[in-house]
Design an enzyme around this catalytic site. Structure first.
Site, PDB file in Angstrom:
ATOM      1  N   ARG A  96     -26.565 111.334  44.804  1.00 24.65           N
ATOM      2  CA  ARG A  96     -27.825 110.612  44.909  1.00 24.65           C
ATOM      3  C   ARG A  96     -27.908 109.755  46.162  1.00 24.65           C
ATOM      4  NH1 ARG A  96     -29.580 109.450  38.616  1.00 24.65           N
ATOM      5  NH2 ARG A  96     -29.359 111.641  38.002  1.00 24.65           N
ATOM      6  N   ASP A 107     -40.668  99.827  33.668  1.00 20.41           N
ATOM      7  CA  ASP A 107     -39.487 100.524  34.179  1.00 20.41           C
ATOM      8  C   ASP A 107     -38.988  99.788  35.417  1.00 20.41           C
ATOM      9  OD1 ASP A 107     -38.231 103.438  33.501  1.00 20.41           O
ATOM     10  OD2 ASP A 107     -37.899 102.935  35.604  1.00 20.41           O
TER      11      ASP A 107
END
Length: 273
Positions: free
Chosen positions: A32, A140
C-alpha cells in the site's frame, strides 16, 4: 522496506488512527505504500518517511491512513444484522419512541467505508419504519472513501447482489457515459449524512443519541485497550436499551464493557443503571 522504516510507519499509523499493525502486516504495508510512492514521485520508502516527518505533512499523513485502512464491504454484508434491525430493533424502538420522547430513530454507521453499510441500513429502515422520522449518520476515517460513499454511485456488479425490487426502488440506472453505474435515489440519500471522524478522537458531529450503532470489522485492527476505549465511547452514545452491532469476526468476550450479548455480534446497553 527496512525494519526501521516499517517500525516508523507502524508507530505513526497507531498514533494517528490506533490501527495496530503487527509484523504479519509488513507485506500489506509495503504494497500500500507503493501507491503513495508513485503518487508522490518518491523512489524509496526512506524518502517517503522523511516526507512524513517534514513540516506541513498533515495532508500526506491523511493519505497514508487512507491507503492503510481496509475498505472491503458490500450491500447487506452479514445479512442477519439487517434482519434483526428490521424484525426486532426497529419495532422495539418504535414502540418506545413516544414514551421516551425521541424525535427520530437514529442509527450510526461508525465505520461506513464506501457507503454500502449505511445505505443498506437506510433501505432496511425505509421498509419498516413508516410512522416515525429516521436518519442514518455515517462516519469514516478516510476522506477518500467518504467522497465515494457520499456520491452514492456503484457499479452494476456491486448492485447486482440486491433484489430487483430494491434496485428498482432505491437506485437510478445510468445511461450514456454512466452506463453500467447505479446511483442512490435522493429519497434515500437525503436520509444519510456523511462525516469524517476518527472514532478515538473527539466527539461525533451529531448530538442526538443513537438507538442502534453499527461498528463492524473495526476492532479487529485495534489492540485490547483501544477496543475497550472504543466500546466505552460507543456505549455512551446509545440510548438505554439500544443495540451495538459488531462484526461476526469480532467479540467483546475478552474486554471490559457494560453491554449484554443478545445475538451473535449483537449487544445491548442495559435499560437499568
Amino acid at each position: 522496506m527496512r525494519d526501521s522504516e516499517f517500525d516508523f510507519i507502524r508507530s505513526l499509523v497507531y498514533e494517528r488512527s490506533r490501527i495496530s499493525l503487527g509484523p504479519d502486516k509488513r507485506e500489506l504495508v509495503s504494497a500500500r505504500l507503493g501507491k503513495r510512492l508513485r503518487a508522490t514521485n518518491l523512489p524509496t520508502v526512506g524518502e517517503y518517511c522523511a516526507l512524513l516527518q517534514s513540516p506541513g505533512a498533515d495532508a500526506e499523513l491523511a493519505n497514508l491512513i487512507d491507503v492503510i485502512s481496509t475498505n472491503h464491504t458490500f450491500f447487506f454484508r452479514e445479512e442477519a444484522h439487517f434482519d434483526f434491525l428490521r424484525e426486532h430493533a426497529a419495532p422495539e424502538m418504535s414502540a418506545r419512541a413516544r414514551a421516551e420522547r425521541w424525535t427520530q430513530f437514529h442509527v450510526w454507521s461508525a465505520a461506513c467505508s464506501s457507503g454500502e453499510e449505511p445505505y443498506s441500513i437506510a433501505m432496511t429502515l425505509a421498509g419498516c419504519v413508516t410512522q416515525w422520522p429516521w436518519h442514518v449518520s455515517a462516519t469514516d476515517i478516510s476522506h477518500r472513501i467518504l467522497a465515494k460513499a457520499q456520491a452514492g454511485v456503484y457499479r452494476g456488479e456491486t448492485v447486482g447482489r440486491l433484489t430487483p425490487d430494491l434496485v428498482r426502488t432505491h437506485f437510478q440506472r445510468g445511461f450514456g457515459p454512466q452506463e453500467g453505474n447505479y446511483r442512490i435515489k435522493p429519497a434515500l440519500s437525503e436520509r444519510v449524512s456523511f462525516h469524517h471522524l476518527n472514532l478515538l478522537e473527539g466527539e461525533p458531529p451529531f448530538k442526538e443519541p443513537c438507538q442502534v450503532i453499527f461498528c463492524r470489522n473495526v476492532m479487529i485492527y485495534f489492540d485490547r485497550p483501544t477496543q475497550e476505549e472504543l466500546v466505552a465511547r460507543l456505549t455512551r452514545r446509545l440510548v438505554p436499551g439500544g443495540y451495538l452491532f459488531v462484526g461476526h469476526a469480532e467479540s467483546l468476550t475478552n474486554i471490559q464493557h457494560g453491554l449484554r450479548s443478545v445475538r451473535p455480534a449483537i449487544y445491548q446497553r442495559p435499560l437499568g443503571p
